[in-house]
Enzyme design. Structure first.
Site, PDB file in Angstrom:
ATOM      1  N   ASP A  93      14.942 -12.819  55.862  1.00 53.52           N
ATOM      2  CA  ASP A  93      13.888 -11.912  56.314  1.00 53.52           C
ATOM      3  C   ASP A  93      14.319 -10.488  55.997  1.00 53.52           C
ATOM      4  O   ASP A  93      14.817  -9.754  56.857  1.00 53.52           O
ATOM      5  CB  ASP A  93      13.634 -12.094  57.812  1.00 53.52           C
ATOM      6  CG  ASP A  93      12.299 -11.506  58.232  1.00 53.52           C
ATOM      7  OD1 ASP A  93      11.650 -10.834  57.403  1.00 53.52           O
ATOM      8  OD2 ASP A  93      11.891 -11.720  59.383  1.00 53.52           O
ATOM      9  N   ALA A  94      14.136 -10.104  54.724  1.00 54.32           N
ATOM     10  CA  ALA A  94      14.607  -8.813  54.237  1.00 54.32           C
ATOM     11  C   ALA A  94      13.478  -7.812  54.032  1.00 54.32           C
ATOM     12  O   ALA A  94      13.717  -6.616  53.973  1.00 54.32           O
ATOM     13  CB  ALA A  94      15.369  -9.000  52.918  1.00 54.32           C
ATOM     14  N   LYS A  95      12.241  -8.311  53.884  1.00 51.97           N
ATOM     15  CA  LYS A  95      11.051  -7.475  53.715  1.00 51.97           C
ATOM     16  C   LYS A  95      11.248  -6.402  52.644  1.00 51.97           C
ATOM     17  O   LYS A  95      10.908  -5.230  52.833  1.00 51.97           O
ATOM     18  CB  LYS A  95      10.642  -6.839  55.044  1.00 51.97           C
ATOM     19  CG  LYS A  95      10.243  -7.851  56.113  1.00 51.97           C
ATOM     20  CD  LYS A  95       9.767  -7.170  57.379  1.00 51.97           C
ATOM     21  CE  LYS A  95       9.332  -8.178  58.441  1.00 51.97           C
ATOM     22  NZ  LYS A  95      10.469  -8.946  59.018  1.00 51.97           N
ATOM     23  N   ARG A  96      11.752  -6.792  51.501  1.00 53.01           N
ATOM     24  CA  ARG A  96      11.989  -5.836  50.428  1.00 53.01           C
ATOM     25  C   ARG A  96      10.696  -5.528  49.686  1.00 53.01           C
ATOM     26  O   ARG A  96       9.823  -6.372  49.525  1.00 53.01           O
ATOM     27  CB  ARG A  96      13.033  -6.389  49.447  1.00 53.01           C
ATOM     28  CG  ARG A  96      14.432  -6.550  50.052  1.00 53.01           C
ATOM     29  CD  ARG A  96      14.938  -5.224  50.609  1.00 53.01           C
ATOM     30  NE  ARG A  96      16.345  -5.276  50.977  1.00 53.01           N
ATOM     31  CZ  ARG A  96      16.811  -5.234  52.218  1.00 53.01           C
ATOM     32  NH1 ARG A  96      15.969  -5.179  53.220  1.00 53.01           N
ATOM     33  NH2 ARG A  96      18.103  -5.254  52.466  1.00 53.01           N
TER      34      ARG A  96
END
Length: 270
Positions: A93-96
């Site tokens: 869950d890095a939301k890059r």
């Protein structure tokens, strides 16, 4: 190479439709009697790996590891490797989200062949869905998945995500763009993120890919009320649960039992 969509479908069929979060925020570290430091982070993550080994998908929240700098990233790398060794699909869950060469670097980190590489990663499309193309290309070439933020539960998101143009909301346009990447063949590897507490979610019936549904449990989403969210079909929804299960720790058996109870609650979605 089996694509992520195929692997996820198989994992859900055999292990249930549940994504368990590893969210080592300071309050939980303290509640578990652990230090708010890299050592406590490592112990927390190790307990979660041992408890969640028999489940389909586990989602480490990258921000809580980043908070400890290089030591936190080392723990994250070890956690990803241990989960994958246990046969669990790992969703980072890095939301890059960025453009050009920067997005390509994020793609190499999370979907290529780096120590951070996971089975799938979350991404933000709010620089334009097309800005994600380097990540989509790398992910699909390596059999990885991408979950694109579409409609989130936080109140701040509504002003952007529910804005309408040409008869559809921004969130719907993101779902439709993901559907175009997936096409109409086997299970697609590009999913979307739709909050469990939304009363007017986008239509995901034509997505041909998974829908990650965060906010179940402690954040107010009711697991028994998810069926058909946004027109989803059986096996399409992947409820994501963190605090509702993690509060049962640090005992490994208690944590595993809490996760199993939640999996039983959402089993009807498979």
């Amino acid at each position: 190479m089996n694509g992520f969509g195929d692997r996820l479908t198989a994992a859900i069929a055999s292990r249930g439709p549940l994504c368990l979060g590893i969210d080592p925020h300071p309050e939980l570290l303290r509640a578990w009697g652990l230090g708010v430091d890299a050592e406590g982070l490592a112990r927390f993550s190790d307990i979660c790996v041992q408890a969640f080994g028999g489940f389909a998908v586990v989602k480490p929240q990258v921000a809580f590891f980043e908070a400890y700098g290089s030591a936190g990233y080392a723990v994250l790398e070890n956690t990803i490797a241990a989960l994958r060794d246990a046969g669990v699909l790992v969703l980072a869950d890095a939301k890059r989200g960025d453009i050009g060469s920067t997005m390509a670097a994020y793609a190499a980190a999370w979907a290529g062949e780096s120590p951070l590489t996971s089975d799938a990663v979350t991404a933000s499309p709010y620089l334009g869905f097309g800005s994600l193309q380097p990540l989509l290309d790398v992910a699909l070439a390596h059999g990885r998945g991408v979950f694109v933020l579409a409609a989130t539960s936080n109140p701040e998101g509504a002003s952007v995500q529910r804005a309408a143009a040409q008869g559809r909301t921004v969130a719907q346009s993101i779902v439709d763009a993901a559907a175009a990447v997936n096409g109409s063949g086997g299970p697609g590897s590009v999913g979307v993120v739709v909050g469990a507490t939304l009363t007017s979610p986008p239509d995901v019936s034509a997505l041909n890919g998974p829908v990650l549904v965060p906010g179940v449990g402690a954040q107010g989403g009711r697991p028994e009320a998810l069926a058909g969210l946004g027109g989803a079909k059986a096996g399409q929804l992947l409820p994501a649960v963190s605090r509702e299960v993690l509060r049962a720790g640090p005992d490994i058996s208690a944590l595993r039992d809490a996760a199993a109870r939640m999996r039983d609650t959402v089993a009807y979605l498979a």
